[in-house]
Design a protein around this motif. Structure first.
Motif: not given
Length: 170
Positions: A112-122
């Motif tokens: 399993h390979v996971c990439f986790a982040n948060r999208a830019r608000r704009e």
């Protein structure tokens, strides 16, 4: 001049995405060349390159590499295409102020390979055709793996899985 250059880069990116989409979807199944790889080395190389590229672009990357020895059978060039697509999406849509995690781990007989982040608000309301993500899904399927995306605004993650080679076959 700057606006023209920005539009030219946008057009270049869109053309590249359409070309990748065409390559994967136009011919049905794309030929893959699976070979056995040491999963720890493969993950260190591919994911390490992604992490370094993102760090050079100002992202705070938490890279958690595979700690369990195992062997995966995959097409390394196709897997690189998937990570390149993800890297491109992260650079365009992820919030560089938020920590981005890249994790590789063994769960049962799958990598399993996971990439986790948060999208830019704009960019929360920006519409996307998701060509890159659809391409990743198709490639992973062709290699006997899977590709799942999870969105809970603003959090975003993708998970790639590949079957591991059974111990007896090594």
């Amino acid at each position: 001049v700057l606006a023209s250059r920005d539009k030219a880069y946008q057009l270049k990116d869109l053309t590249g995405e359409m070309f990748r989409y065409f390559l994967v979807f136009s011919r049905g199944e794309q030929e893959t060349h699976p070979e056995p790889y040491d999963a720890q080395i493969l993950c260190a190389q591919l994911l390490g390159e992604c992490a370094e590229e993102l760090r050079s672009r100002g992202f705070d990357v938490n890279l958690l590499l595979l700690g369990t020895p195992c062997t995966v059978t995959t097409d390394a060039q196709m897997l690189k295409r998937v990570t390149d697509n993800l890297l491109s999406n992260i650079e365009k849509y992820a919030d560089p102020a938020a920590r981005l995690t890249i994790l590789a781990e063994r769960e049962g007989e799958r990598l399993h390979v996971c990439f986790a982040n948060r999208a830019r608000r704009e960019l929360a309301r920006v519409e996307s055709n998701h060509i890159g993500l659809k391409t990743c899904e198709r490639i992973m399927s062709q290699m006997g793996g899977s590709f799942c995306k999870y969105e809970q605004d603003p959090e975003f993650s993708v998970e790639l899985t590949l079957p591991l080679l059974p111990e007896a076959e090594k």
